[in-house]
Design an enzyme around this catalytic site. Sequence first.
Site, mmCIF file in Angstrom:
data_model
loop_
_atom_site.group_PDB
_atom_site.id
_atom_site.type_symbol
_atom_site.label_atom_id
_atom_site.label_comp_id
_atom_site.label_asym_id
_atom_site.label_seq_id
_atom_site.Cartn_x
_atom_site.Cartn_y
_atom_site.Cartn_z
ATOM 1 N N ARG A 30 52.747 54.567 -17.161
ATOM 2 C CA ARG A 30 51.512 54.787 -16.396
ATOM 3 C C ARG A 30 50.248 54.348 -17.152
ATOM 4 N NH1 ARG A 30 55.041 55.311 -13.442
ATOM 5 N NH2 ARG A 30 55.332 56.858 -11.801
ATOM 6 N N SER A 62 50.561 61.706 -7.731
ATOM 7 C CA SER A 62 50.746 62.571 -8.899
ATOM 8 C C SER A 62 49.419 62.699 -9.645
ATOM 9 C CB SER A 62 51.760 61.963 -9.865
ATOM 10 O OG SER A 62 53.023 61.884 -9.268
ATOM 11 N N GLU A 78 46.848 61.599 -14.619
ATOM 12 C CA GLU A 78 47.203 60.226 -14.265
ATOM 13 C C GLU A 78 46.078 59.626 -13.417
ATOM 14 O OE1 GLU A 78 51.179 59.391 -12.394
ATOM 15 O OE2 GLU A 78 49.962 58.191 -11.038
HETATM 16 N N1 EPU Z 1 60.072 69.366 -9.406
HETATM 17 C C1 EPU Z 1 59.966 70.729 -9.310
HETATM 18 N N2 EPU Z 1 58.918 71.245 -8.617
HETATM 19 C C2 EPU Z 1 57.989 70.465 -8.017
HETATM 20 C C3 EPU Z 1 58.091 69.067 -8.139
HETATM 21 C C4 EPU Z 1 59.157 68.530 -8.830
HETATM 22 O O1 EPU Z 1 60.795 71.481 -9.844
HETATM 23 O O2 EPU Z 1 57.057 71.001 -7.397
HETATM 24 C C5 EPU Z 1 61.227 68.800 -10.109
HETATM 25 C C6 EPU Z 1 62.127 68.015 -9.155
HETATM 26 O O3 EPU Z 1 63.039 68.840 -8.521
HETATM 27 C C7 EPU Z 1 62.771 67.018 -10.078
HETATM 28 C C8 EPU Z 1 61.721 66.775 -11.144
HETATM 29 O O4 EPU Z 1 60.783 67.839 -11.051
HETATM 30 O O5 EPU Z 1 63.913 67.541 -10.680
HETATM 31 C C9 EPU Z 1 61.007 65.437 -10.979
HETATM 32 O O6 EPU Z 1 60.371 65.376 -9.693
HETATM 33 P P1 EPU Z 1 60.313 64.036 -8.816
HETATM 34 O O7 EPU Z 1 61.658 63.440 -8.686
HETATM 35 O O8 EPU Z 1 59.542 64.345 -7.596
HETATM 36 O O9 EPU Z 1 59.546 63.031 -9.718
HETATM 37 P P2 EPU Z 1 58.163 63.170 -10.458
HETATM 38 O O10 EPU Z 1 58.450 62.939 -11.896
HETATM 39 O O11 EPU Z 1 57.420 64.383 -10.081
HETATM 40 C C10 EPU Z 1 57.642 60.610 -10.323
HETATM 41 C C11 EPU Z 1 56.345 59.859 -10.196
HETATM 42 C C12 EPU Z 1 56.011 59.653 -8.728
HETATM 43 C C13 EPU Z 1 57.158 58.942 -8.038
HETATM 44 C C14 EPU Z 1 58.436 59.803 -8.201
HETATM 45 C C15 EPU Z 1 59.673 59.164 -7.580
HETATM 46 C C16 EPU Z 1 54.972 60.473 -12.119
HETATM 47 C C17 EPU Z 1 53.874 61.351 -12.636
HETATM 48 N N3 EPU Z 1 55.284 60.637 -10.819
HETATM 49 O O12 EPU Z 1 57.390 61.917 -9.822
HETATM 50 O O13 EPU Z 1 54.906 58.800 -8.694
HETATM 51 O O14 EPU Z 1 56.898 58.760 -6.667
HETATM 52 O O15 EPU Z 1 58.693 59.987 -9.612
HETATM 53 O O16 EPU Z 1 60.133 58.132 -8.364
HETATM 54 O O17 EPU Z 1 55.501 59.665 -12.873
HETATM 55 C C18 EPU Z 1 52.535 58.758 -8.651
HETATM 56 O O18 EPU Z 1 52.607 58.237 -9.778
HETATM 57 O O19 EPU Z 1 51.433 58.964 -8.066
HETATM 58 C C19 EPU Z 1 53.766 59.163 -8.003
HETATM 59 C C20 EPU Z 1 53.768 59.819 -6.859
#
Ligand code: EPU
Length: 318
Positions: free
Chosen positions: A189, A238, A308
């Site tokens: 990022r 995010s 971010e």
């Molecule tokens: N989780 C929770 N509670 C929540 C949210 C998530 O326990 O409220 C857990 C999920 O169950 C999962 C883990 O956290 O086990 C990761 O969550 P998720 O798969 O949604 O991925 P993320 O790391 O939160 C990242 C990117 C997103 C992208 C998704 C899908 C970042 C900061 N975010 O989210 O990117 O869409 O993966 O690949 O890297 C963005 O950058 O704006 C964005 C939306």
Amino acid sequence: MNKSLFEFRLGKDQRTDKAYNQLRRALEGLVFKNVSMAKRLTFKTGGPASIYAIANSLTDLRSIISIAKEHELPHFVLGRGSNLLISDAGYKGIVIELGRDFKRLTVDGNYIQAGAANTLATIAQLAWKNSLSNFAFAVGIPGSLGGALVMNAGAHDGSMSDVVANATIYTPDCELKVMNGCDLGFSYRSSLLPKIGIVLEVLLKLESGDRGRIRLLMERYFKKRKETQPFEYPSAGSVFKNTSGVSAGRLIDEVGLKGTRIGDAAVSIKHANFIVNLGNAKASDVCALIDLIKSQVYREKGVLLETEIILLGDFENG
Ligand code: EPU
């Protein structure tokens, strides 16, 4: 009297007026004063930009930057406004939109040459139609190509750094430079942009794939986003970066902040790393919620979250 000394004595409002009048004469594109940015940001909040200028060509862009420098006004290139929070007091400078000449899009074999103003969604569709894989990850990311490069945007284990062969950059010394993807300082990022310049065009190197399979992947990614992320309210995606492989969303969830609200800004119930605008959230509400989340996660988990999203303007005084 020496012109620069005279200019130095002018207040910011007067310098803005002078810059605006000069831009109106110089640009092929359009220029506006006191423009509401809330409409242009996916967060749907924030104050106005003193000047909003559309650069339809490189000549326009050169003029805008030289006029900004002459009048000592800051400038900022806006993409799709999907990762940005502008303070309620607004942005006291020139917001630049890349127009016509920065929307070019051509395919040549496994390469797509694309202007920075194209959306990732448009490029993802083009890649699919031409049976080019490894851009499917970008299908649901609501940003522009330029913004995505700056942020090294990513999803579903893919990110911009995987697909950029080179980028044409307009440097702070007003030169055009073609830089290889590996020299853009990409990390999670983040990149060396916009410090090293403004992205004008990008050469994407993709891989040949099966059209049907690419379509399926795109649909799967869309579905996952809809299921796990809140689309029913305005947001900027995010808010925080994941830290050393630990999901920011999970941490915020675990400290019990889902649903926490300041004004009309709330931590999403669906995904804790999203702050949603429930109606009339002010930028200051969002900022206060960011501070609250950071301090609570630090207190309870010992992790210092890093935003971010980009904060622009004066958040000390609204
Ligand atoms: N989780 C929770 N509670 C929540 C949210 C998530 O326990 O409220 C857990 C999920 O169950 C999962 C883990 O956290 O086990 C990761 O969550 P998720 O798969 O949604 O991925 P993320 O790391 O939160 C990242 C990117 C997103 C992208 C998704 C899908 C970042 C900061 N975010 O989210 O990117 O869409 O993966 O690949 O890297 C963005 O950058 O704006 C964005 C939306």
